[in-house]
Motif scaffolding. Sequence first.
Motif, PDB file in Angstrom:
ATOM      1  N   ILE A 276       0.878  -1.176   0.000  1.00 58.53           N
ATOM      2  CA  ILE A 276       0.000   0.000   0.000  1.00 58.53           C
ATOM      3  C   ILE A 276       0.912   1.221   0.000  1.00 58.53           C
ATOM      4  N   ARG A 277       1.274   1.656  -1.191  1.00 58.31           N
ATOM      5  CA  ARG A 277       2.263   2.730  -1.330  1.00 58.31           C
ATOM      6  C   ARG A 277       1.713   4.041  -0.794  1.00 58.31           C
ATOM      7  N   ARG A 278       2.558   4.737  -0.068  1.00 57.02           N
ATOM      8  CA  ARG A 278       2.109   6.028   0.465  1.00 57.02           C
ATOM      9  C   ARG A 278       1.835   7.032  -0.647  1.00 57.02           C
ATOM     10  N   LEU A 279       2.611   6.976  -1.748  1.00 57.53           N
ATOM     11  CA  LEU A 279       2.401   7.920  -2.851  1.00 57.53           C
ATOM     12  C   LEU A 279       1.081   7.673  -3.571  1.00 57.53           C
ATOM     13  N   ASP A 280       0.544   6.454  -3.453  1.00 56.92           N
ATOM     14  CA  ASP A 280      -0.757   6.138  -4.043  1.00 56.92           C
ATOM     15  C   ASP A 280      -1.894   6.421  -3.065  1.00 56.92           C
ATOM     16  N   LEU A 281      -1.695   6.085  -1.799  1.00 51.96           N
ATOM     17  CA  LEU A 281      -2.784   6.168  -0.828  1.00 51.96           C
ATOM     18  C   LEU A 281      -3.070   7.598  -0.388  1.00 51.96           C
ATOM     19  N   VAL A 282      -2.034   8.396  -0.153  1.00 52.31           N
ATOM     20  CA  VAL A 282      -2.242   9.737   0.399  1.00 52.31           C
ATOM     21  C   VAL A 282      -3.150  10.594  -0.481  1.00 52.31           C
ATOM     22  N   PRO A 283      -2.923  10.690  -1.805  1.00 51.33           N
ATOM     23  CA  PRO A 283      -3.838  11.509  -2.612  1.00 51.33           C
ATOM     24  C   PRO A 283      -5.254  10.963  -2.671  1.00 51.33           C
ATOM     25  N   ARG A 284      -5.413   9.662  -2.618  1.00 53.17           N
ATOM     26  CA  ARG A 284      -6.759   9.088  -2.645  1.00 53.17           C
ATOM     27  C   ARG A 284      -7.489   9.352  -1.327  1.00 53.17           C
ATOM     28  N   LEU A 285      -6.758   9.357  -0.234  1.00 51.59           N
ATOM     29  CA  LEU A 285      -7.364   9.736   1.037  1.00 51.59           C
ATOM     30  C   LEU A 285      -7.777  11.204   1.017  1.00 51.59           C
ATOM     31  N   GLN A 286      -6.927  12.047   0.429  1.00 50.29           N
ATOM     32  CA  GLN A 286      -7.259  13.465   0.344  1.00 50.29           C
ATOM     33  C   GLN A 286      -8.550  13.676  -0.433  1.00 50.29           C
ATOM     34  N   GLU A 287      -8.699  12.942  -1.525  1.00 48.94           N
ATOM     35  CA  GLU A 287      -9.926  13.053  -2.320  1.00 48.94           C
ATOM     36  C   GLU A 287     -11.139  12.592  -1.534  1.00 48.94           C
ATOM     37  N   LEU A 288     -10.980  11.521  -0.761  1.00 47.71           N
ATOM     38  CA  LEU A 288     -12.072  11.004   0.070  1.00 47.71           C
ATOM     39  C   LEU A 288     -12.451  12.005   1.149  1.00 47.71           C
ATOM     40  N   PHE A 289     -11.460  12.608   1.793  1.00 51.94           N
ATOM     41  CA  PHE A 289     -11.712  13.554   2.879  1.00 51.94           C
ATOM     42  C   PHE A 289     -12.344  14.855   2.373  1.00 51.94           C
ATOM     43  N   ASP A 290     -12.102  15.199   1.118  1.00 56.18           N
ATOM     44  CA  ASP A 290     -12.635  16.443   0.566  1.00 56.18           C
ATOM     45  C   ASP A 290     -14.099  16.326   0.138  1.00 56.18           C
ATOM     46  N   ARG A 291     -14.657  15.133   0.179  1.00 50.98           N
ATOM     47  CA  ARG A 291     -16.046  14.952  -0.249  1.00 50.98           C
ATOM     48  C   ARG A 291     -17.003  15.547   0.787  1.00 50.98           C
ATOM     49  N   PRO A 292     -18.170  16.027   0.326  1.00 45.84           N
ATOM     50  CA  PRO A 292     -19.133  16.600   1.268  1.00 45.84           C
ATOM     51  C   PRO A 292     -19.935  15.552   2.033  1.00 45.84           C
ATOM     52  N   THR A 293     -19.947  14.311   1.551  1.00 47.34           N
ATOM     53  CA  THR A 293     -20.705  13.250   2.216  1.00 47.34           C
ATOM     54  C   THR A 293     -19.839  12.007   2.360  1.00 47.34           C
ATOM     55  N   TRP A 294     -20.248  11.170   3.300  1.00 51.85           N
ATOM     56  CA  TRP A 294     -19.535   9.918   3.563  1.00 51.85           C
ATOM     57  C   TRP A 294     -20.235   8.753   2.866  1.00 51.85           C
ATOM     58  N   SER A 295     -19.450   7.825   2.327  1.00 53.52           N
ATOM     59  CA  SER A 295     -20.008   6.641   1.677  1.00 53.52           C
ATOM     60  C   SER A 295     -19.300   5.401   2.195  1.00 53.52           C
ATOM     61  N   ASN A 296     -20.056   4.508   2.849  1.00 56.33           N
ATOM     62  CA  ASN A 296     -19.480   3.242   3.306  1.00 56.33           C
ATOM     63  C   ASN A 296     -18.986   2.414   2.139  1.00 56.33           C
ATOM     64  N   GLU A 297     -19.769   2.397   1.060  1.00 50.75           N
ATOM     65  CA  GLU A 297     -19.421   1.576  -0.103  1.00 50.75           C
ATOM     66  C   GLU A 297     -18.134   2.061  -0.762  1.00 50.75           C
ATOM     67  N   ASP A 298     -17.962   3.374  -0.858  1.00 47.86           N
ATOM     68  CA  ASP A 298     -16.750   3.903  -1.483  1.00 47.86           C
ATOM     69  C   ASP A 298     -15.517   3.626  -0.630  1.00 47.86           C
ATOM     70  N   PHE A 299     -15.682   3.701   0.681  1.00 46.18           N
ATOM     71  CA  PHE A 299     -14.541   3.412   1.555  1.00 46.18           C
ATOM     72  C   PHE A 299     -14.152   1.949   1.447  1.00 46.18           C
ATOM     73  N   LEU A 300     -15.146   1.065   1.429  1.00 53.53           N
ATOM     74  CA  LEU A 300     -14.851  -0.360   1.270  1.00 53.53           C
ATOM     75  C   LEU A 300     -14.209  -0.610  -0.091  1.00 53.53           C
ATOM     76  N   GLY A 301     -14.673   0.107  -1.101  1.00 55.88           N
ATOM     77  CA  GLY A 301     -14.062  -0.030  -2.419  1.00 55.88           C
ATOM     78  C   GLY A 301     -12.614   0.417  -2.439  1.00 55.88           C
ATOM     79  N   LEU A 302     -12.291   1.472  -1.658  1.00 54.18           N
ATOM     80  CA  LEU A 302     -10.906   1.933  -1.569  1.00 54.18           C
ATOM     81  C   LEU A 302     -10.024   0.846  -0.970  1.00 54.18           C
ATOM     82  N   ILE A 303     -10.499   0.200   0.068  1.00 53.70           N
ATOM     83  CA  ILE A 303      -9.731  -0.896   0.682  1.00 53.70           C
ATOM     84  C   ILE A 303      -9.485  -1.996  -0.346  1.00 53.70           C
ATOM     85  N   GLN A 304     -10.537  -2.390  -1.042  1.00 53.10           N
ATOM     86  CA  GLN A 304     -10.444  -3.506  -1.989  1.00 53.10           C
ATOM     87  C   GLN A 304      -9.563  -3.161  -3.177  1.00 53.10           C
TER      88      GLN A 304
END
Length: 494
Positions: A276-304
Amino acid sequence: MAQTPDPIRLLFGLKLKQIRLDKGLSISELAQNSGLSISYITEIEKGRKYPKTDKIAALARVMDVDYDTLVSLKLNKKLEPISDLLRSRFLTEIPLELLGIDPSDLLELLAEAPAKVSAMISTIMNIGRSYHVSVERLYMAVLRSYQEMHDNYFEDIEDEGDRFLTEFASGHASVDEALLTSLLRTRYNYQIQPFDRETHPELAALRSVFRPESGTLYLNSHLSSEQRTFILAREVGFQYLNLKTRPYTYSYVEADSFEQMLNNYKASYFAGTILIRRLDLVPRLQELFDRPTWSNEDFLGLIQSFHATPERFFYRLSNLLPKYFGIDQLFFYRFNNTAGQTNFHLTKEMHLTRQQGPKSMADEHYCRRWVALTILQELAFLQKNKNHVGALCQAQLSTYADTGNTFFIVSVAQPYQPHQQQNMSVSMCFKLTDTLRSKMRFLNPLTPDIPQRIVNEACERCGIFDCRERVAAPTVLQKKRQIDAMRKSLEKLK
């Protein structure tokens, strides 16, 4: 790993200081009369040096004790627990410098108030024996403290992971099972073979066994692809980081030394950096955190998308969130539950700050309102009634009834150890602060799609008396209130 001090030097230094103090001698007086320097005697008393025979004789003469009495490793009865500690595996195997402790400072503490410290050590040992605290659990507690001191982030291992990726997986090529298998076989001369839990039932709980004499890595044939990949990456970590002292089974049968456990952690950390490369994960986390709403399905998809187990993904989050997002008020925990049963077992926890959250409890029932437990109950229901397979993800805002602290908690439940019919939930918990709201847009303002609940630690300690999920009486709380009432009555008698 740095060498720990010789317990014999520490014992001699402690004994010398105690005899000197009993005789009413200052260090300068002892130095002047023995012909030794003040600095040399100070080094002896701190356990850093052990004097030669002629110098021991001079010290014994000045303090009017027999030579044999001074060199004897036997301490008086009051100091026996200290002697046991100094001789124990704890002192000889745990590198105290990792925890910011100079062994000589520890010796000075012991020497300043030996009877009181001895009583404290004796008490701790008795508690450990009463609760059957194993050496492995002691080592693990020390390791957890070491991780927490560094926010579970180690730049040197991150750099080694980056170097490996540059060498073997340049660009965005993934580190997969095929690449790791090839490296182990061609570069490190491994043989890799499966073993079956049906033919080796006594090994069913182990994921892997390594036999160094033949260079053979045995993998449990019932592992998932994600589990196999992690174990292979961990094996590469042992070799790439040149970690010689290591466990040969995963999970532990027993830990032979703290260095073994520490090296296992380093190899596992390394595996996380390349999978789980930090250069790959950090920007994707930033995109997730910038969203106005939370999605369980999208978070699970990020893990997968990282082909990682939820536990491994959460653990990687604990490495990167403090460093790259300034989110350090968090904790991680794992619960196991046998489907259909009402017992929940906390099997792993890590707190990067001393915040309120699940702690190991004896004979108490964890609050059934925690999402980590409700998601396990839902998973068991879906497995039984709808033939559900795979993982579930849920989030919750949990406010503790006693303190008012609120935590944003993300929990993922998945089938675990099918041969034991157990499910597992792993959760990452963040204290709700202004800093967290500024980092996670969907928390500012709070979004209605995240359920909010009032929770507590355990039923036995809980004052929410109309709780429908309660499974035990608030006995601890009742006892506390009885004592408080008794104190008030005693005050009135004055």
